[in-house]
Enzyme design. Sequence first.
Site, PDB file in Angstrom:
ATOM      1  N   GLU A 265       0.661  -1.214   0.341  1.00  0.00           N
ATOM      2  CA  GLU A 265       0.361   0.165   0.189  1.00  0.00           C
ATOM      3  C   GLU A 265       0.980   1.165  -0.015  1.00  0.00           C
ATOM      4  OE1 GLU A 265      -3.245  -0.011  -1.353  1.00  0.00           O
ATOM      5  OE2 GLU A 265      -3.261  -1.127   0.547  1.00  0.00           O
ATOM      6  N   SER A 299     -26.565   5.480 -16.245  1.00  0.00           N
ATOM      7  CA  SER A 299     -25.721   4.317 -14.544  1.00  0.00           C
ATOM      8  C   SER A 299     -26.833   4.414 -14.053  1.00  0.00           C
ATOM      9  CB  SER A 299     -24.818   5.296 -13.863  1.00  0.00           C
ATOM     10  OG  SER A 299     -24.934   4.647 -12.850  1.00  0.00           O
ATOM     11  N   GLY A 352     -17.223   4.133  -4.300  1.00  0.00           N
ATOM     12  CA  GLY A 352     -16.231   5.408  -3.616  1.00  0.00           C
ATOM     13  C   GLY A 352     -15.882   4.481  -2.407  1.00  0.00           C
ATOM     14  N   GLY A 354     -13.862   2.055  -2.327  1.00  0.00           N
ATOM     15  CA  GLY A 354     -12.177   1.171  -2.277  1.00  0.00           C
ATOM     16  C   GLY A 354     -12.284   0.428  -2.940  1.00  0.00           C
ATOM     17  N   SER A 356     -12.727   0.478  -6.229  1.00  0.00           N
ATOM     18  CA  SER A 356     -12.134   1.070  -7.760  1.00  0.00           C
ATOM     19  C   SER A 356     -13.138   0.597  -8.653  1.00  0.00           C
ATOM     20  CB  SER A 356     -10.536   0.580  -8.327  1.00  0.00           C
ATOM     21  OG  SER A 356      -9.713   1.028  -9.124  1.00  0.00           O
ATOM     22  N   ASP A 402      -5.149  -0.158 -10.117  1.00  0.00           N
ATOM     23  CA  ASP A 402      -6.540  -0.837 -10.165  1.00  0.00           C
ATOM     24  C   ASP A 402      -6.523  -0.992 -11.403  1.00  0.00           C
ATOM     25  OD1 ASP A 402      -6.418   0.300  -7.874  1.00  0.00           O
ATOM     26  OD2 ASP A 402      -7.800   1.836  -8.180  1.00  0.00           O
TER      27      ASP A 402
HETATM   28  P1  ADP Z   1     -13.643   3.816  -6.015  1.00  0.00           P
HETATM   29  O1  ADP Z   1     -12.719   3.981  -4.678  1.00  0.00           O
HETATM   30  O2  ADP Z   1     -14.528   3.437  -6.301  1.00  0.00           O
HETATM   31  O3  ADP Z   1     -12.585   3.980  -7.599  1.00  0.00           O
HETATM   32  P2  ADP Z   1     -13.740   6.813  -6.777  1.00  0.00           P
HETATM   33  O4  ADP Z   1     -13.730   8.109  -6.261  1.00  0.00           O
HETATM   34  O5  ADP Z   1     -12.192   6.868  -7.211  1.00  0.00           O
HETATM   35  O6  ADP Z   1     -14.052   5.583  -5.713  1.00  0.00           O
HETATM   36  O7  ADP Z   1     -15.061   6.374  -7.965  1.00  0.00           O
HETATM   37  C1  ADP Z   1     -16.385   7.100  -8.000  1.00  0.00           C
HETATM   38  C2  ADP Z   1     -16.233   7.856  -9.494  1.00  0.00           C
HETATM   39  O8  ADP Z   1     -16.015   6.556 -10.353  1.00  0.00           O
HETATM   40  C3  ADP Z   1     -17.960   8.322  -9.387  1.00  0.00           C
HETATM   41  O9  ADP Z   1     -17.377   9.373  -9.075  1.00  0.00           O
HETATM   42  C4  ADP Z   1     -17.921   7.991 -10.798  1.00  0.00           C
HETATM   43  O10 ADP Z   1     -18.090   9.023 -11.611  1.00  0.00           O
HETATM   44  C5  ADP Z   1     -17.743   7.170 -11.287  1.00  0.00           C
HETATM   45  N1  ADP Z   1     -18.433   5.823 -11.155  1.00  0.00           N
HETATM   46  C6  ADP Z   1     -17.177   4.947 -11.229  1.00  0.00           C
HETATM   47  N2  ADP Z   1     -18.651   3.210 -11.371  1.00  0.00           N
HETATM   48  C7  ADP Z   1     -19.992   3.546 -11.492  1.00  0.00           C
HETATM   49  C8  ADP Z   1     -21.282   3.768 -11.958  1.00  0.00           C
HETATM   50  N3  ADP Z   1     -21.367   2.213 -11.290  1.00  0.00           N
HETATM   51  N4  ADP Z   1     -21.994   4.674 -12.792  1.00  0.00           N
HETATM   52  C9  ADP Z   1     -21.352   6.188 -12.484  1.00  0.00           C
HETATM   53  N5  ADP Z   1     -20.574   6.037 -12.025  1.00  0.00           N
HETATM   54  C10 ADP Z   1     -19.396   5.576 -11.397  1.00  0.00           C
HETATM   55 MG    MG Z   2     -10.761   5.195  -7.196  1.00  0.00          MG
END
Ligand code: ADP
Ligand code: MG
Length: 614
Positions: A265, A299, A352, A354, A356, A402
């Site tokens: 990490e 989405s 969001g 964690g 990815s 990721d």
């Molecule tokens: P994570 O840890 O899940 O990667 P991030 O903040 O890096 O969190 O990414 C989240 C972003 O990815 C969301 O704000 C959106 O813009 C996009 N995203 C991921 N999955 C989806 C989904 N199923 N529908 C819409 N947007 C998504």
């Molecule tokens: Mg992310």
Amino acid sequence: MKVIILCAGYATRMYPLTLVKSKNLLQIAGIPMIDHIIEKLKRLPIDKIFVITNNKFFNDFQIWAKDKEKIVVLNDGSNSDKERLGAIGDIKFVVEKTEDDEFLIIAGDNLFEFDLIDFVNYGRKKGITIGIKRVEDINLIKKYSQVILDQNGKIIYFEEKPENPKSKDAAICVYYFPKGVLRKYLDDYLNQGNNPDMAGLFIQYLYKKVDVYGFVFENKWFDIGDINQFHYANFYLLSKKLEEKFGKGYIYFFIAPGRVNIIGEHTDYNGGFVLPFAVDRYIYLAVRKNNKKIANFMSLQFENDIVSVDIKNIKKTNTWADYPIGILWILKKQGYDFEGLDFIFESNIPIGGGLSSSGAIEVITLTALNNLFDLNIEKTRIPFICQKAENEFVGARCGIMDQFIITMAKKENAILLNCNNYQFEYIPVNLGDYYFIVSSTNVSHSIASGQYNKRRAECEEGLRILKNYLNIKTLSDVKMEEFEKYKDKLPELIRKRVLHVISENERTKKASECLIEGNVKELGELLNQSHISLRDLYQVSCKEVEIMREESLKIEGVLGTRITGGGFGGCLISLIHKDFVDEYIKKVGKNYKEKTGITPEFHVSQIVDGCLPF
Ligand code: ADP
Ligand code: MG
């Protein structure tokens, strides 16, 4: 009329996914599976809907039912598959708890498009009625129950799971019973010592005693028995939504997993090793060409927020869709040619959270474009293009891990990736009787991205100083003896950060050996050391993570637990013996909730393939 929805099974064919969550509450096309059934009941004259579940998932169903009308959740008291009452046992359980009435009984894992009104009206006219579905492939009947009807729709033959099917009519677990009959036949059936488990066996018994009719349903039906059916149902419903919104056309399907990093990490941007795997949480994409110059994005996680861009002039939208739009942008910039598309996404990767979801949506978008327009982008280049899009278009300073694992992952393998030269190795994961369980704190503190940038700057500062004494390109080139020799040259805070990076890198290499050898004990120990280093040296933990970890380590059978992901919330990964999973979910879930007020989520991980067409 009363409805009984059967939800007390343990779905062992979908383990370990369904070890921690009832199959009927798994999300399909944006909502829990059972809500698709509830939706179908809306137009019927119903006074109560009994949802019969087991003790293990009773609480989850109660939370689900909160604020919902007419629903009564019942607990059949069983705690494991061994104790189950069976479908017929459960129906009897409900019937004994309520006054007699006409009953509509539905298996909680049957999804269907047909209307139940005609079915109920038919039953009211004829008597006991069951749903029938004509399948295309006669061999499918072997998995279901076979039925033969006479000209009046009466059942004249019924066989549960026939070895040599003679007709294509399958019985499905949608039953109508007029008032005054169900209880008597249930009692007779069970008192004679018949099998309480399979609903079909009851019908097989019943049609010989009394007239039972079959009502042939025309529209689509799914029996969600395994993960493939689950994926299939998701894609089917997605394609329907795509057609509804954007019209007809040939639709392509893609699926991409989430990511869990076992160890390593904050090493990626320091040129070190990471050891991630693809986890069985998925994003689903249905996509088609629209023969226009526009790309539309929808989405199910942001259903009312459809975003469109002109593909000749792609600009940032400051919406969720910037992640996939960034992929179109970077491809155009790199000279690739493509036309307009309609995208629709569904995902059970927490956004969001964690795991990815961002990497998954990028990789799936690029994989789709690559396939639909024959762009001939080599698979190994996909992660780098995605990372560039996220860095330059979205403006997030992510590493390569990721996108790399989500693209390249292989079932039952982790990847040991050298983030300095991008050489990688598949590492077979040999856990014996152990699982990786991911515990989500369900918090993500807003300081995370600021702190992330700060840590990167601190590492850069450490590298700058050490370069005065050592011939190194990244912090990962520093050997432990060299660190010992020059550590006094570093300010205290920087020294702590650098020590984390160097020691974490060592742990990651060791961990990959443990995976191959099946040395779970040492692997658990490495997870613990990693956590302590992240907490004390790198300082990226937080209160909720510490509470979750403390509770996790109280469970016998847990060999190690650490925070995974960037920090300040998100998830923990633990190594746990199979026999302790139930206890873990129960105790850690309860105590974490009590101490933080937040409901956590758990996921027993399966290690799956990377992004693929479906
Ligand atoms: P994570 O840890 O899940 O990667 P991030 O903040 O890096 O969190 O990414 C989240 C972003 O990815 C969301 O704000 C959106 O813009 C996009 N995203 C991921 N999955 C989806 C989904 N199923 N529908 C819409 N947007 C998504
Ligand atoms: Mg992310």
